[in-house]
Enzyme design. Structure first.
Site, mmCIF file in Angstrom:
data_model
loop_
_atom_site.group_PDB
_atom_site.id
_atom_site.type_symbol
_atom_site.label_atom_id
_atom_site.label_comp_id
_atom_site.label_asym_id
_atom_site.label_seq_id
_atom_site.Cartn_x
_atom_site.Cartn_y
_atom_site.Cartn_z
ATOM 1 C CB CYS A 196 -8.712 2.426 6.969
ATOM 2 S SG CYS A 196 -8.496 3.697 5.491
ATOM 3 C CG HIS A 206 -12.813 1.789 6.590
ATOM 4 N ND1 HIS A 206 -12.749 3.143 7.206
ATOM 5 C CD2 HIS A 206 -12.158 1.832 5.491
ATOM 6 C CE1 HIS A 206 -11.992 3.730 6.200
ATOM 7 N NE2 HIS A 206 -11.564 2.854 5.131
ATOM 8 C CG ASN A 209 -11.878 6.344 3.513
ATOM 9 O OD1 ASN A 209 -11.464 6.196 4.733
ATOM 10 N ND2 ASN A 209 -11.294 5.305 2.652
HETATM 11 O O1 UT7 Z 1 -9.684 3.322 2.936
HETATM 12 C C1 UT7 Z 1 -9.018 2.090 2.362
HETATM 13 C C2 UT7 Z 1 -9.814 1.367 1.552
HETATM 14 N N1 UT7 Z 1 -10.130 2.114 0.325
HETATM 15 C C3 UT7 Z 1 -11.088 1.402 -0.254
HETATM 16 O O2 UT7 Z 1 -11.499 0.334 -0.152
HETATM 17 C C4 UT7 Z 1 -11.338 2.053 -1.644
HETATM 18 C C5 UT7 Z 1 -11.589 0.685 -2.670
HETATM 19 N N2 UT7 Z 1 -11.804 1.390 -4.025
HETATM 20 C C6 UT7 Z 1 -13.256 1.769 -4.496
HETATM 21 O O3 UT7 Z 1 -13.647 2.174 -3.854
HETATM 22 C C7 UT7 Z 1 -13.312 2.063 -5.954
HETATM 23 O O4 UT7 Z 1 -12.308 1.158 -6.775
HETATM 24 C C8 UT7 Z 1 -13.243 3.202 -6.370
HETATM 25 C C9 UT7 Z 1 -14.319 4.228 -5.836
HETATM 26 C C10 UT7 Z 1 -11.872 4.114 -6.363
HETATM 27 C C11 UT7 Z 1 -13.420 3.451 -7.834
HETATM 28 O O5 UT7 Z 1 -14.483 2.910 -8.525
HETATM 29 P P1 UT7 Z 1 -14.334 1.767 -9.748
HETATM 30 O O6 UT7 Z 1 -15.824 1.066 -10.037
HETATM 31 O O7 UT7 Z 1 -13.459 0.608 -9.300
HETATM 32 O O8 UT7 Z 1 -13.761 2.891 -10.999
HETATM 33 P P2 UT7 Z 1 -12.573 2.458 -11.680
HETATM 34 O O9 UT7 Z 1 -11.294 3.039 -11.071
HETATM 35 O O10 UT7 Z 1 -12.542 1.282 -12.484
HETATM 36 O O11 UT7 Z 1 -12.760 3.672 -12.861
HETATM 37 C C12 UT7 Z 1 -13.878 3.355 -13.814
HETATM 38 C C13 UT7 Z 1 -14.140 4.696 -14.433
HETATM 39 C C14 UT7 Z 1 -12.499 4.991 -15.276
HETATM 40 O O12 UT7 Z 1 -12.949 5.329 -16.623
HETATM 41 P P3 UT7 Z 1 -12.598 4.343 -17.829
HETATM 42 O O13 UT7 Z 1 -11.236 3.934 -17.636
HETATM 43 O O14 UT7 Z 1 -13.427 3.180 -17.706
HETATM 44 O O15 UT7 Z 1 -12.975 5.209 -18.985
HETATM 45 C C15 UT7 Z 1 -12.104 6.084 -14.337
HETATM 46 O O16 UT7 Z 1 -11.406 7.063 -15.132
HETATM 47 O O17 UT7 Z 1 -14.309 6.123 -14.079
HETATM 48 C C16 UT7 Z 1 -13.137 6.869 -14.125
HETATM 49 N N3 UT7 Z 1 -13.464 7.763 -13.002
HETATM 50 C C17 UT7 Z 1 -14.244 8.853 -12.657
HETATM 51 N N4 UT7 Z 1 -15.103 9.362 -13.349
HETATM 52 C C18 UT7 Z 1 -15.641 10.441 -12.919
HETATM 53 C C19 UT7 Z 1 -12.567 7.726 -11.783
HETATM 54 N N5 UT7 Z 1 -12.818 8.553 -10.814
HETATM 55 C C20 UT7 Z 1 -14.035 9.504 -11.475
HETATM 56 C C21 UT7 Z 1 -14.473 10.301 -11.011
HETATM 57 N N6 UT7 Z 1 -15.455 10.967 -11.686
HETATM 58 N N7 UT7 Z 1 -14.154 10.947 -9.651
#
Ligand code: UT7
Length: 328
Positions: free
Chosen positions: A114, A255, A285
């Site tokens: 990125c 980004h 993204n």
């Molecule tokens: O471009 C390179 C740089 N990339 C980035 O900067 C991305 C950085 N990371 C992020 O943007 C975020 O971490 C994410 C958007 C990827 C995820 O957000 P989060 O608040 O960190 O969520 P999480 O991974 O902790 O997931 C929370 C919950 C989980 O369920 P449990 O374990 O709490 O029951 C996931 O299984 O949300 C669940 N989950 C979803 N639910 C519905 C994960 N993906 C989804 C989804 N729909 N698509």
């Protein structure tokens, strides 16, 4: 003293739009989750017969028109991408031939995920100042849909396809164009965001395909935390190094990975959200394409005026990062 300026910009996004509602039919997700956790509402997805170079060429054509430069005048062509047409040779060579950039041009790809567009800009800046190059075409282009696991809801909702390009050239006017750049990498965190298969560590095989090694994997929370910390640091340092205050920055083009990262950056830097250009709601993204795509839109929307300072801030797999300060 000579400066290197952005003489023209262009972008392209494939026609097909995949909305959050469409994704709800593919994986167990909701529009509410995607919008509240990432800010993304839709993304563009390339056609099966459309490769990264096809997107790159369309964005480059529009950047060349914008700069009033012919492809035949380009002597340096850099494509920043994580999704090249082929593992070998470079996508830049494919673009060169189809675009009509002459054979004497230096053409290569940059792999900095990125942050790739800012890496490409830094390399082109340095090479132009050697006086061995007159006109650089730098492109950030991605077909991330080709490496996304469409069964993995934690990643497939985040990414999109697109391309953005810029023409760089030297002018004999001090104090404009690329004023500063600060790039870095933290290779200790390679595992946080990677595609394990297809390289020399895990060459393509029936087993590698069956076990999903050719898909992008991300430890989202780890990447998120580092993105907020590192983007803030490099943005702040860039402003301070040039004896500016944040009030003097007219526009920040970050980004486009997650609206919560951008909002945290806005709060921590003390720069209001109105000064951040955001289009991730419509593109998701797009990795190396995200900054030039946003730059092209921002410029066409009249968000950039002569004399303005614009700050680019990037972060991505590697983990790579960078900030670049431009004066128009
Ligand atoms: O471009 C390179 C740089 N990339 C980035 O900067 C991305 C950085 N990371 C992020 O943007 C975020 O971490 C994410 C958007 C990827 C995820 O957000 P989060 O608040 O960190 O969520 P999480 O991974 O902790 O997931 C929370 C919950 C989980 O369920 P449990 O374990 O709490 O029951 C996931 O299984 O949300 C669940 N989950 C979803 N639910 C519905 C994960 N993906 C989804 C989804 N729909 N698509």
């Amino acid at each position: 003293m000579a400066s290197v300026i952005i003489a023209g910009v262009g972008s392209y996004a494939p026609k097909r739009v995949l909305t959050n509602a469409d994704l709800m039919k593919i994986v167990d997700t909701t529009d509410e989750w995607i919008v509240s956790r990432s800010g993304i509402r839709e993304r563009h997805i390339a056609a099966d017969d459309e490769a990264t170079s096809d997107l790159a060429i369309k964005s480059a054509e529009s950047a060349l028109i914008d700069a009033n430069i012919k492809a035949s005048e380009v002597d340096l062509l850099i494509v920043a991408t994580a999704t090249p047409d082929y593992p070998l040779p470079s996508t830049a060579c494919v673009v060169q031939h189809k675009l009509g950039v002459p054979p004497h041009a230096t053409c290569f790809d940059i792999s900095a995920a990125c942050s790739g567009f800012l890496y490409a800009m830094e390399v082109a800046y340095g090479l132009i100042l050697t006086n061995r190059y007159k006109c650089a075409l730098i492109i950030g282009a991605e077909k991330l849909s080709s490496i996304v696991d469409w069964k993995d809801r934690t990643t497939c909702v985040l990414f999109g396809d697109g391309a953005g390009a810029a023409v760089l050239k030297k002018v004999d006017q001090p104090g404009i164009g690329i004023i500063g750049s600060d790039l870095g990498a933290d290779g200790e965190m390679v595992d946080a965001l990677l595609m394990p298969g297809g390289g020399s560590r895990c060459p393509a095989s029936t087993k590698s395909v069956e076990s999903g090694q050719h898909f992008l994997r991300m430890k989202g929370k780890e990447v998120f935390k580092n993105a907020v910390r590192v983007m803030e640091t490099v943005a702040r340092e860039m402003v301070e190094q040039h004896h500016l205050t944040v009030d003097q920055i007219s526009l920040v083009i970050p980004h486009q990975a997650n609206i919560r990262i951008i909002e945290a950056l806005s709060t921590n830097l003390g720069i209001p959200m109105e000064k951040f250009y955001v289009n991730l709601d419509r593109y998701g993204n797009t990795s190396a394409a995200s900054i030039p795509l946003a730059l092209d839109e921002a410029r066409r929307a009249g968000r950039i005026k002569p004399g303005d300072y614009t700050l680019f801030v990037a972060f991505g797999a590697g983990l790579t990062y960078g900030s670049t300060l431009i004066r128009w």
